[in-house]
Scaffold this motif. Structure first.
Motif, PDB file in Angstrom:
ATOM      1  N   ILE A 153       0.839  -1.192   0.000  1.00 20.85           N
ATOM      2  CA  ILE A 153       0.000   0.000   0.000  1.00 20.85           C
ATOM      3  C   ILE A 153       0.882   1.254   0.000  1.00 20.85           C
ATOM      4  O   ILE A 153       1.765   1.410   0.838  1.00 20.85           O
ATOM      5  N   GLY A 154       0.689   2.104  -0.979  1.00 21.25           N
ATOM      6  CA  GLY A 154       1.398   3.363  -1.050  1.00 21.25           C
ATOM      7  C   GLY A 154       2.881   3.243  -1.345  1.00 21.25           C
ATOM      8  O   GLY A 154       3.635   4.192  -1.107  1.00 21.25           O
ATOM      9  N   ASP A 155       3.336   2.108  -1.865  1.00 19.66           N
ATOM     10  CA  ASP A 155       4.747   1.926  -2.168  1.00 19.66           C
ATOM     11  C   ASP A 155       5.135   2.680  -3.435  1.00 19.66           C
ATOM     12  O   ASP A 155       4.340   2.817  -4.372  1.00 19.66           O
ATOM     13  N   ASN A 156       6.371   3.171  -3.471  1.00 19.86           N
ATOM     14  CA  ASN A 156       6.917   3.840  -4.637  1.00 19.86           C
ATOM     15  C   ASN A 156       8.017   2.958  -5.213  1.00 19.86           C
ATOM     16  O   ASN A 156       9.007   2.663  -4.546  1.00 19.86           O
ATOM     17  N   PHE A 157       7.833   2.552  -6.463  1.00 17.82           N
ATOM     18  CA  PHE A 157       8.791   1.686  -7.132  1.00 17.82           C
ATOM     19  C   PHE A 157       9.559   2.505  -8.158  1.00 17.82           C
ATOM     20  O   PHE A 157       9.022   2.876  -9.201  1.00 17.82           O
ATOM     21  N   ASP A 158      10.811   2.816  -7.838  1.00 20.86           N
ATOM     22  CA  ASP A 158      11.663   3.569  -8.761  1.00 20.86           C
ATOM     23  C   ASP A 158      12.439   2.564  -9.597  1.00 20.86           C
ATOM     24  O   ASP A 158      13.429   1.997  -9.149  1.00 20.86           O
ATOM     25  N   THR A 159      11.989   2.366 -10.832  1.00 22.86           N
ATOM     26  CA  THR A 159      12.565   1.321 -11.668  1.00 22.86           C
ATOM     27  C   THR A 159      13.639   1.839 -12.595  1.00 22.86           C
ATOM     28  O   THR A 159      14.070   1.141 -13.495  1.00 22.86           O
ATOM     29  N   SER A 160      14.092   3.065 -12.401  1.00 21.81           N
ATOM     30  CA  SER A 160      15.006   3.670 -13.356  1.00 21.81           C
ATOM     31  C   SER A 160      16.313   2.905 -13.481  1.00 21.81           C
ATOM     32  O   SER A 160      16.940   2.920 -14.537  1.00 21.81           O
ATOM     33  N   ALA A 161      16.725   2.226 -12.406  1.00 20.07           N
ATOM     34  CA  ALA A 161      17.969   1.466 -12.476  1.00 20.07           C
ATOM     35  C   ALA A 161      17.708  -0.032 -12.505  1.00 20.07           C
ATOM     36  O   ALA A 161      18.629  -0.822 -12.481  1.00 20.07           O
ATOM     37  N   ALA A 186       9.750   7.514 -12.761  1.00 16.22           N
ATOM     38  CA  ALA A 186      10.270   7.526 -14.125  1.00 16.22           C
ATOM     39  C   ALA A 186      11.412   6.538 -14.279  1.00 16.22           C
ATOM     40  O   ALA A 186      12.270   6.409 -13.425  1.00 16.22           O
ATOM     41  N   GLY A 187      11.425   5.847 -15.410  1.00 17.45           N
ATOM     42  CA  GLY A 187      12.465   4.881 -15.702  1.00 17.45           C
ATOM     43  C   GLY A 187      11.958   3.843 -16.680  1.00 17.45           C
ATOM     44  O   GLY A 187      10.837   3.912 -17.170  1.00 17.45           O
TER      45      GLY A 187
END
Length: 218
Positions: A153-161, A186-187
């Motif tokens: 819940i409410g997690d932020n997944f930064d997939t840029s790398a 973004a990524g």
């Protein structure tokens, strides 16, 4: 607030609780493995333990390893977990492979960058259920890996790398994967051919996604 600075200059673990323990609290510490130590926090049969507000960095194996069939009601919150150069691909930010429900909330997993990553931020396969809330998963090839009941819940997944999926779930028995109000930063980590969510199972009723947003849109 000030933090206690601690480090492990050898190749062993920093904190190792080999036997059943309850109400262990590690709070407001900087724990540094100096790029040579194995695990940051290693527990067996931990019960109602809390690891809060720590900076855990420099460990080649798991930053936090919660083991044992009878571990339950543990909480990992407000930590910054970083992987060092040369971290093992088998390493995990949080490794939770047995026991009862675990809460992982408001942590920052700083794993991105060549030679600076564990393969998985949160590995909850075969555990007794996990809640991941308001965490920032930065650059893990896989942010969450699970085959048990999982609430994100409410997690932020930064997939840029990242080069792999965001959430991997292998559906077993009646275990639900529920993702609410998650965001992908973004990524390109989960652009085709990589999936944002990989769900393996014949009954998709056990997969529920609500309020998923991304930047840019995918």
């Amino acid at each position: 607030a000030s933090q206690t600075l601690l480090w492990q200059s050898g190749t062993g673990d920093f904190f190792d609780a080999a036997n059943t323990a309850s109400n262990i609290i590690i709070k407001n510490c900087t724990i540094d493995g100096r790029g040579v130590a194995a695990k940051g926090i290693d527990t067996n049969e931990c019960q109602e333990c809390s690891f809060i507000g720590n900076q855990i960095t420099g460990f080649l194996n798991h930053a936090i390893d919660i083991r044992g069939f009878n571990n339950y009601h543990n909480r990992i919150a407000y930590n910054r977990i970083s992987a060092p150069v040369g971290a093992l691909t088998t390493g995990r930010g949080v490794n939770f492979r047995e026991g009862n429900w675990l809460v992982v909330e408001n942590n920052y997993f700083n794993i991105g960058g060549a030679g600076l990553r564990y393969e998985t931020c949160l590995d909850a396969r075969d555990g007794g259920g996990v809640t991941s809330a308001y965490n920032w998963y930065d650059g893990c090839p896989t942010a969450i890996r699970t085959n048990t009941s999982t609430l994100s819940i409410g997690d932020n997944f930064d997939t840029s790398a990242a080069s792999g999926v965001t959430v991997t779930h292998v559906q077993t028995a009646n275990n639900l994967l529920l993702i609410i109000a998650a965001r992908i930063s973004a990524g390109t980590g989960c652009n085709f051919p990589n999936a944002c969510v990989s769900f393996t199972g014949s009954d998709r009723r056990w997969l529920q996604i609500s309020g998923w947003t991304s930047d840019p849109e995918r």
